[in-house]
Design an enzyme around this catalytic site. Structure first.
Site, PDB file in Angstrom:
ATOM      1  N   VAL A  59       0.925  -1.324   0.108  1.00  0.00           N
ATOM      2  CA  VAL A  59       0.315   0.079  -0.018  1.00  0.00           C
ATOM      3  C   VAL A  59       0.434   1.457   0.306  1.00  0.00           C
ATOM      4  O   VAL A  59       0.282   2.518  -0.256  1.00  0.00           O
ATOM      5  CB  VAL A  59      -1.239   0.153   1.306  1.00  0.00           C
ATOM      6  CG1 VAL A  59      -2.388  -0.924   1.381  1.00  0.00           C
ATOM      7  CG2 VAL A  59      -0.162   0.017   2.498  1.00  0.00           C
ATOM      8  N   TYR A  97       2.964   5.437  16.619  1.00  0.00           N
ATOM      9  CA  TYR A  97       1.555   4.122  15.691  1.00  0.00           C
ATOM     10  C   TYR A  97       0.532   6.202  17.036  1.00  0.00           C
ATOM     11  O   TYR A  97      -0.273   5.711  15.898  1.00  0.00           O
ATOM     12  CB  TYR A  97       1.166   3.700  16.655  1.00  0.00           C
ATOM     13  CG  TYR A  97      -0.016   2.864  16.778  1.00  0.00           C
ATOM     14  CD1 TYR A  97      -0.480   1.366  15.975  1.00  0.00           C
ATOM     15  CD2 TYR A  97      -1.412   2.962  17.349  1.00  0.00           C
ATOM     16  CE1 TYR A  97      -2.147   1.711  15.182  1.00  0.00           C
ATOM     17  CE2 TYR A  97      -2.030   2.164  17.355  1.00  0.00           C
ATOM     18  CZ  TYR A  97      -2.638   1.108  16.250  1.00  0.00           C
ATOM     19  OH  TYR A  97      -3.819   0.730  15.912  1.00  0.00           O
TER      20      TYR A  97
END
Length: 251
Positions: A60, A154
């Site tokens: 991706v 994150y």
């Protein structure tokens, strides 16, 4: 949205975890699904020979790979009604002064740039097809609301996902394209082992706590609910957590 028997979804990160559970549930519900992920063998395992599955190995973070993914979905199925933008990594554990720039940038490249590239191709496809329109569902996290300790890379990536979701929703309005975000807390997947939820996850006060988890299949049901809403409705944000996990009152 098209007739139920003709709905087409693209699911990224379909080789494991939430993506695998979502892809399998969509396939079982009769959707035609393009499964994207880096490992062809893992995608084939997810598809399990389903005739309405299309396996497309995809990185991706590679714009050309993402373009080939959506071209393959259009060629096989004719259109794309839903993108579940799910591919992601947890990245390095640590505070802002302890992780290296490369690990931080890698996390953003997969979680943010990868999601951006997939959303861009989805929007181009949804604008051009007849009937026009579709739905994008971004996989965020409870970290888009409240971080865990030592998860700066994150957490930043998931806050960025919220901005991506709102921007797509706004800019997609003239074309019948909606965008929502699902923020999931403690569904039972491989990432829970990384965080240590089952053995004792680090808490804000420095202690460790064994946290409850819930089946990934139930998280997949929530994604299917969002995907199955009529075109006249959009779920902007859905927060689903394990009952009793330390999210409300975290800190």
């Amino acid at each position: 949205m098209t007739d139920a028997a003709q709905k087409v979804a693209v699911v990224t990160g379909a080789g494991s975890g939430i993506g695998r559970a979502v892809a399998r549930l969509f396939l079982a519900d009769g959707w035609r699904v393009a499964l994207a992920g880096r490992r062809a063998d893992a995608l084939e395992e997810t598809a399990a020979g389903a005739g309405n599955a299309l396996v497309v190995p995809t990185d991706v973070t590679d714009a050309d790979d993402v373009a080939r993914l959506f071209a393959a979905a259009r060629e096989r199925f004719g259109r794309v009604d839903v993108l579940f933008n799910n591919a992601g990594i947890f990245g390095p554990s640590g505070a802002v002064d302890t992780i290296d720039a490369a690990g931080f940038e890698d996390t953003l490249r997969v979680n943010v740039t990868g999601s951006f590239l997939c959303a861009a191709e989805a929007v181009r496809t949804m604008k051009a097809q007849e009937p026009q329109g579709g739905r994008i569902i971004n996989n965020g996290s409870i970290s888009a609301h409240s971080p865990r300790p030592l998860s700066v890379a994150y957490t930043v990536s998931k806050h960025a996902m919220s901005g991506l979701t709102k921007s797509i929703e706004l800019d997609g309005r003239p074309y019948g394209i909606t965008c929502g975000q699902i923020d999931i807390g403690n569904t039972r997947t491989e990432i829970m082992d990384v965080i240590g939820v089952g053995d004792g996850a680090l808490q804000a006060d420095g202690s460790r706590k064994v946290e409850p988890m819930f089946p990934v299949e139930d998280a997949a049901r929530a994604v299917l609910l969002m995907a199955s809403m009529p075109a006249s409705a959009s779920v902007g944000n859905l927060l689903v957590t394990a009952a009793g996990m330390p999210f409300v009152g975290r800190g």
